[in-house]
Write a protein that holds these residues in place. Structure first.
Motif, PDB file in Angstrom:
ATOM      1  N   TYR A   7       0.859  -1.156  -0.100  1.00  0.00           N
ATOM      2  CA  TYR A   7      -0.196  -0.065  -0.094  1.00  0.00           C
ATOM      3  C   TYR A   7       0.837   1.424  -0.080  1.00  0.00           C
ATOM      4  CZ  TYR A   7      -3.952  -3.072   1.272  1.00  0.00           C
ATOM      5  OH  TYR A   7      -4.827  -4.206   1.209  1.00  0.00           O
ATOM      6  N   ALA A   8       1.856   1.527   0.807  1.00  0.00           N
ATOM      7  CA  ALA A   8       2.853   2.462   0.901  1.00  0.00           C
ATOM      8  C   ALA A   8       3.486   2.703  -0.432  1.00  0.00           C
ATOM      9  CB  ALA A   8       3.878   2.001   2.055  1.00  0.00           C
ATOM     10  N   GLN A   9       3.863   1.623  -1.291  1.00  0.00           N
ATOM     11  CA  GLN A   9       4.512   1.556  -2.420  1.00  0.00           C
ATOM     12  C   GLN A   9       3.651   2.465  -3.465  1.00  0.00           C
ATOM     13  OE1 GLN A   9       6.123  -1.978  -4.286  1.00  0.00           O
ATOM     14  NE2 GLN A   9       7.904  -0.757  -4.750  1.00  0.00           N
ATOM     15  N   GLU A  10       2.262   1.834  -3.572  1.00  0.00           N
ATOM     16  CA  GLU A  10       1.194   2.507  -4.474  1.00  0.00           C
ATOM     17  C   GLU A  10       1.049   3.988  -3.973  1.00  0.00           C
ATOM     18  OE1 GLU A  10      -2.345   0.104  -3.756  1.00  0.00           O
ATOM     19  OE2 GLU A  10      -1.298  -1.867  -5.012  1.00  0.00           O
ATOM     20  N   LEU A  11       1.033   4.242  -2.749  1.00  0.00           N
ATOM     21  CA  LEU A  11       0.765   5.419  -2.510  1.00  0.00           C
ATOM     22  C   LEU A  11       1.941   6.462  -2.819  1.00  0.00           C
ATOM     23  CD1 LEU A  11      -0.645   8.093  -0.813  1.00  0.00           C
ATOM     24  CD2 LEU A  11       0.462   7.147   1.318  1.00  0.00           C
ATOM     25  N   ASN A  12       3.166   6.133  -2.789  1.00  0.00           N
ATOM     26  CA  ASN A  12       4.279   6.854  -3.175  1.00  0.00           C
ATOM     27  C   ASN A  12       4.388   6.851  -4.655  1.00  0.00           C
ATOM     28  OD1 ASN A  12       7.175   6.993  -4.122  1.00  0.00           O
ATOM     29  ND2 ASN A  12       7.390   6.829  -1.728  1.00  0.00           N
ATOM     30  N   VAL A  13       3.992   5.778  -5.363  1.00  0.00           N
ATOM     31  CA  VAL A  13       4.016   6.115  -6.761  1.00  0.00           C
ATOM     32  C   VAL A  13       3.010   7.113  -7.198  1.00  0.00           C
ATOM     33  CG1 VAL A  13       3.778   4.873  -9.070  1.00  0.00           C
ATOM     34  CG2 VAL A  13       5.074   3.834  -7.280  1.00  0.00           C
ATOM     35  N   ALA A  15       1.211   9.426  -5.622  1.00  0.00           N
ATOM     36  CA  ALA A  15       1.413  10.556  -5.085  1.00  0.00           C
ATOM     37  C   ALA A  15       2.541  11.461  -6.068  1.00  0.00           C
ATOM     38  CB  ALA A  15       1.983  10.830  -3.778  1.00  0.00           C
ATOM     39  N   GLY A  16       3.665  10.697  -6.504  1.00  0.00           N
ATOM     40  CA  GLY A  16       4.368  11.426  -7.373  1.00  0.00           C
ATOM     41  C   GLY A  16       4.107  11.638  -8.705  1.00  0.00           C
ATOM     42  N   GLN A  17       2.897  11.006  -9.190  1.00  0.00           N
ATOM     43  CA  GLN A  17       2.013  11.416 -10.524  1.00  0.00           C
ATOM     44  C   GLN A  17       0.828  12.045 -10.379  1.00  0.00           C
ATOM     45  OE1 GLN A  17       1.210   7.275 -11.670  1.00  0.00           O
ATOM     46  NE2 GLN A  17       3.503   6.794 -12.245  1.00  0.00           N
ATOM     47  N   HIS A  18       0.166  12.239  -9.303  1.00  0.00           N
ATOM     48  CA  HIS A  18      -0.969  12.894  -9.256  1.00  0.00           C
ATOM     49  C   HIS A  18      -0.698  13.946  -7.764  1.00  0.00           C
ATOM     50  CE1 HIS A  18      -2.643  10.221 -11.946  1.00  0.00           C
ATOM     51  NE2 HIS A  18      -2.282   9.054 -11.306  1.00  0.00           N
ATOM     52  N   VAL A  70       9.504   6.635   5.019  1.00  0.00           N
ATOM     53  CA  VAL A  70      10.250   7.714   5.266  1.00  0.00           C
ATOM     54  C   VAL A  70      10.274   8.604   3.877  1.00  0.00           C
ATOM     55  CG1 VAL A  70      12.335   9.023   5.725  1.00  0.00           C
ATOM     56  CG2 VAL A  70      11.647   7.233   7.169  1.00  0.00           C
ATOM     57  N   ASP A  71      10.467   8.019   2.840  1.00  0.00           N
ATOM     58  CA  ASP A  71      10.401   8.438   1.436  1.00  0.00           C
ATOM     59  C   ASP A  71       9.143   9.121   1.238  1.00  0.00           C
ATOM     60  OD1 ASP A  71      12.182   9.003  -1.020  1.00  0.00           O
ATOM     61  OD2 ASP A  71      10.273   7.960  -2.074  1.00  0.00           O
ATOM     62  N   THR A  72       8.109   8.352   1.575  1.00  0.00           N
ATOM     63  CA  THR A  72       6.702   8.612   1.053  1.00  0.00           C
ATOM     64  C   THR A  72       6.172   9.955   1.895  1.00  0.00           C
ATOM     65  OG1 THR A  72       5.878   6.625   0.666  1.00  0.00           O
ATOM     66  CG2 THR A  72       4.473   7.960   0.968  1.00  0.00           C
ATOM     67  N   LEU A  73       6.860  10.068   3.206  1.00  0.00           N
ATOM     68  CA  LEU A  73       6.462  11.404   3.708  1.00  0.00           C
ATOM     69  C   LEU A  73       6.998  12.650   3.382  1.00  0.00           C
ATOM     70  CD1 LEU A  73       6.637  10.059   7.799  1.00  0.00           C
ATOM     71  CD2 LEU A  73       4.589  10.959   6.648  1.00  0.00           C
ATOM     72  N   SER A  74       8.580  12.262   2.697  1.00  0.00           N
ATOM     73  CA  SER A  74       9.386  13.415   2.362  1.00  0.00           C
ATOM     74  C   SER A  74       8.511  13.915   0.924  1.00  0.00           C
ATOM     75  CB  SER A  74      10.738  12.652   1.701  1.00  0.00           C
ATOM     76  OG  SER A  74      11.391  12.577   2.866  1.00  0.00           O
ATOM     77  N   GLU A  79       6.524  20.626  -1.554  1.00  0.00           N
ATOM     78  CA  GLU A  79       5.784  21.687  -2.296  1.00  0.00           C
ATOM     79  C   GLU A  79       4.517  21.624  -1.709  1.00  0.00           C
ATOM     80  OE1 GLU A  79       6.617  20.405  -6.190  1.00  0.00           O
ATOM     81  OE2 GLU A  79       8.676  21.395  -6.126  1.00  0.00           O
ATOM     82  N   THR A  80       4.142  21.289  -0.549  1.00  0.00           N
ATOM     83  CA  THR A  80       2.602  21.288  -0.114  1.00  0.00           C
ATOM     84  C   THR A  80       2.395  22.387   1.106  1.00  0.00           C
ATOM     85  OG1 THR A  80       3.326  19.844   1.888  1.00  0.00           O
ATOM     86  CG2 THR A  80       2.462  18.696  -0.462  1.00  0.00           C
TER      87      THR A  80
END
Length: 301
Positions: A7-13, A15-18, A70-74, A79-80
């Motif tokens: 789930y974290a990997q899906e969120l990470n990817v 969020a980077g696209q959308h 941690v990468d997902t939180l970064s 830019e938020t």
């Protein structure tokens, strides 16, 4: 753990696209608290005995997950500033969640005792930190993955701390609510962690020295240049806002900066066509001048 990683990997990817997903992330504190809670589950200690066979097999997976979280939180921090609810989320539970995050970002992850290399001053001078030297063990191939994961965790934690510092600076410009989470509060928390923060600085400096080492490629990759900028930005923030940590940096890393940072080849590592190069060189000059106690000037000729 496998499901959370997926789930974290899906969120990470995603969020980077959308970018809009970042807006949804900051609508309330639930997901932020969940991620920090998961990090606390695996950092600094593992929920299982890492000195057992099962624990040794699981620790690499746990560190992999921690790096991803941690990468997902970064990514969510980056830019938020346009989302006003971000500061209120960071201030959830009277700042306890943000404090917990600072603790896990700066901690050294538990590893099996037999995997711990000896720590010496010479190791620091040779750009070696806690995750180096492990290749001297008979089972070096088995633990090499974990050694790299510890270094990667240090780098993503540096990036996350860099983003938190930017947010803290931005909070100083905001309204009364934003003034709870500001740069002085962040530095006060990190100072209270004392030895943990000092050990984190040690690992971060070791990683920065690796990037600046003559043995590395002559030119840094764009990602490496960004990481170097983040490392020296965090160091400069400590120097400016934390008297105790600044004194620690000046006392303990004078030799590293004197012998390995004052060289023309550093400028070559940051080509002028990288947008971040000139700012990074300015930060290096500021940190170097403080540590050495004299004005230094690295610049493009």
């Amino acid at each position: 753990m496998d499901k959370i990683f997926e789930y974290a990997q899906e969120l990470n990817v995603a969020a980077g696209q959308h970018f809009v997903l970042k807006k949804f992330f900051w609508r309330n504190e639930k997901l932020f608290i969940f991620i920090v809670t998961q990090l606390q589950r695996y950092l600094p200690k593992s929920p299982v005995n890492v000195n057992s066979e099962r624990g040794r097999n699981h620790r690499a997976d746990e560190l992999d997950l921690a790096i991803l979280l941690v990468d997902t939180l970064s990514m969510m921090f980056r830019e938020t500033e346009i989302f006003p609810t971000r500061l209120s989320v960071l201030g959830a539970n009277k700042g306890k969640v943000a404090l917990d995050l600072l603790v896990v970002l700066t901690c050294f992850p538990e590893v099996p005792q037999r995997w711990r290399p000896p720590i010496t001053r010479a190791a620091t001078l040779m750009f070696e930190g806690n995750s180096d030297g492990w290749n001297t063990y008979e089972d070096a191939e088995q633990i090499k993955e974990v050694a790299k994961l510890v270094q990667e965790l240090t780098n993503v934690s540096t990036a996350a701390l860099y983003e938190l510092i930017l947010i803290a600076h931005q909070a100083n410009w905001g309204d009364n609510e934003g003034k709870f989470f500001n740069i002085c509060w962040v530095m006060k928390v990190l100072e209270s962690l004392s030895t943990t923060t000092e050990k984190f600085v040690e690992r971060m400096v070791a990683q920065a020295m690796r990037l600046l080492s003559p043995s590395k490629r002559e030119i840094l990759t764009p990602d490496e240049a960004v990481l170097l900028h983040q490392q020296f930005s965090v160091l400069q923030t400590f120097i400016e806002y934390s008297t105790t940590t600044a004194a620690h940096i000046k006392t303990n890393y004078r030799e590293e900066f004197r012998y390995y940072v004052q060289s023309p080849y550093i400028v070559k590592k940051l080509p002028p066509h990288y947008p971040i190069s000139r700012l990074t060189i300015r930060l290096i000059n500021e940190v170097l001048s403080f540590v050495l106690g004299k004005t230094t000037k690295l610049s493009y000729t």
